[in-house]
Scaffold this motif. Structure first.
Motif, PDB file in Angstrom:
ATOM      1  N   THR A   4       0.841  -1.195   0.000  1.00 63.08           N
ATOM      2  CA  THR A   4       0.000   0.000   0.000  1.00 63.08           C
ATOM      3  C   THR A   4       0.875   1.243   0.000  1.00 63.08           C
ATOM      4  OG1 THR A   4      -0.090   0.040   2.404  1.00 63.08           O
ATOM      5  CG2 THR A   4      -1.840  -1.180   1.276  1.00 63.08           C
ATOM      6  N   GLY A   5       0.254   2.391  -0.144  1.00 62.86           N
ATOM      7  CA  GLY A   5       0.977   3.650  -0.101  1.00 62.86           C
ATOM      8  C   GLY A   5       1.411   4.087  -1.487  1.00 62.86           C
ATOM      9  N   SER A   6       1.703   5.351  -1.596  1.00 69.33           N
ATOM     10  CA  SER A   6       2.159   5.958  -2.841  1.00 69.33           C
ATOM     11  C   SER A   6       3.527   6.571  -2.595  1.00 69.33           C
ATOM     12  CB  SER A   6       1.173   7.039  -3.290  1.00 69.33           C
ATOM     13  OG  SER A   6      -0.100   6.468  -3.521  1.00 69.33           O
ATOM     14  N   ASP A   7       4.510   6.120  -3.375  1.00 69.38           N
ATOM     15  CA  ASP A   7       5.893   6.573  -3.198  1.00 69.38           C
ATOM     16  C   ASP A   7       6.219   7.731  -4.138  1.00 69.38           C
ATOM     17  OD1 ASP A   7       5.874   4.273  -1.701  1.00 69.38           O
ATOM     18  OD2 ASP A   7       7.676   3.421  -2.585  1.00 69.38           O
ATOM     19  N   GLN A  59      -3.198   1.739  10.745  1.00 69.15           N
ATOM     20  CA  GLN A  59      -2.202   1.442   9.725  1.00 69.15           C
ATOM     21  C   GLN A  59      -1.790  -0.033   9.786  1.00 69.15           C
ATOM     22  OE1 GLN A  59       1.320   0.728   9.605  1.00 69.15           O
ATOM     23  NE2 GLN A  59       1.606   1.222   7.461  1.00 69.15           N
ATOM     24  N   TYR A  64      -0.965   1.660   4.438  1.00 70.29           N
ATOM     25  CA  TYR A  64      -1.024   3.109   4.203  1.00 70.29           C
ATOM     26  C   TYR A  64      -2.365   3.413   3.564  1.00 70.29           C
ATOM     27  CZ  TYR A  64       3.973   3.428   5.125  1.00 70.29           C
ATOM     28  OH  TYR A  64       5.204   3.394   5.716  1.00 70.29           O
ATOM     29  N   PHE A  74       2.517   8.145   7.410  1.00 66.72           N
ATOM     30  CA  PHE A  74       3.387   8.338   6.258  1.00 66.72           C
ATOM     31  C   PHE A  74       4.819   8.107   6.684  1.00 66.72           C
ATOM     32  CE2 PHE A  74       2.271  12.346   8.218  1.00 66.72           C
ATOM     33  CZ  PHE A  74       3.484  13.007   8.398  1.00 66.72           C
ATOM     34  N   VAL A 120       6.550   8.118   1.479  1.00 73.61           N
ATOM     35  CA  VAL A 120       5.470   7.148   1.287  1.00 73.61           C
ATOM     36  C   VAL A 120       4.219   7.753   1.915  1.00 73.61           C
ATOM     37  CG1 VAL A 120       4.642   4.800   1.662  1.00 73.61           C
ATOM     38  CG2 VAL A 120       7.109   5.232   1.417  1.00 73.61           C
ATOM     39  N   PRO A 122      -0.250   7.971   2.197  1.00 73.88           N
ATOM     40  CA  PRO A 122      -1.378   7.042   2.229  1.00 73.88           C
ATOM     41  C   PRO A 122      -2.156   6.962   0.916  1.00 73.88           C
ATOM     42  CG  PRO A 122      -1.828   8.967   3.595  1.00 73.88           C
ATOM     43  CD  PRO A 122      -0.413   9.080   3.135  1.00 73.88           C
ATOM     44  N   SER A 131      -2.404  14.140   1.617  1.00 69.95           N
ATOM     45  CA  SER A 131      -1.165  13.719   0.959  1.00 69.95           C
ATOM     46  C   SER A 131      -0.463  14.914   0.318  1.00 69.95           C
ATOM     47  CB  SER A 131      -1.444  12.631  -0.083  1.00 69.95           C
ATOM     48  OG  SER A 131      -1.750  11.404   0.558  1.00 69.95           O
TER      49      SER A 131
END
Length: 149
Positions: A4-7, A59, A64, A74, A120, A122, A131
């Motif tokens: 999960t999560g956005s890098d 979490q 994320y 994060f 990183v 959510p 974000s």
């Protein structure tokens, strides 16, 4: 659990310690009692941040993701490298006027002793004001670190 999560990753010549300090100042203004897991070794910085124990538990179960308040945990990474060589597409240049008029183009970048920053979040920046806010903390911290002499 799936990944999960956005890098979001950036390569700069700004040192990790100074940028991490600026970044944490901004986080502490937003969440004065945030839970901060801060690990540093050999010049590298790894910081996991949650608002409180409830968010930390959320979490653990959801990865994320944003909670019902539109916030989430994060992570901030800063990793020093001896060399970076990358082929990039330059679509926008901010800064001096003589560079700003440059049309989009492919380029090659060589950097000695750069720092790679990874954030990183959510969710994707396009999906969440939260974000976007945390991302702005990093960009502002990098700009402020560049001014430290």
């Amino acid at each position: 659990m799936k990944i999960t999560g956005s890098d979001y990753t950036y390569w700069t010549n700004m040192p990790g310690e100074a940028t991490a300090a600026k970044f944490l100042e901004k986080v502490r203004l937003m969440w004065p009692t945030a839970l901060v897991d801060d690990e540093r070794h050999a010049g590298d910085v790894e910081i996991f941040i949650s608002k409180d124990a409830a968010m930390d538990d959320f979490q653990d179960k959801n990865g994320y993701a944003l909670n019902e308040d539109g916030e989430g945990c994060f992570m901030f990474f800063a990793c020093s490298k001896s060399f970076f060589h990358g082929d990039v597409h330059i679509s926008n240049i901010l800064g001096s006027a003589d560079l700003m008029s440059t049309d989009p183009h492919n380029s090659t970048i060589f950097l000695a002793n750069p720092t790679r920053y990874t954030l990183v979040l959510p969710t994707l920046l396009e999906e969440s004001e939260f974000s976007k806010k945390i991302h702005t903390f990093l960009i502002d911290s990098l700009s402020e670190s560049a001014m430290i002499k």
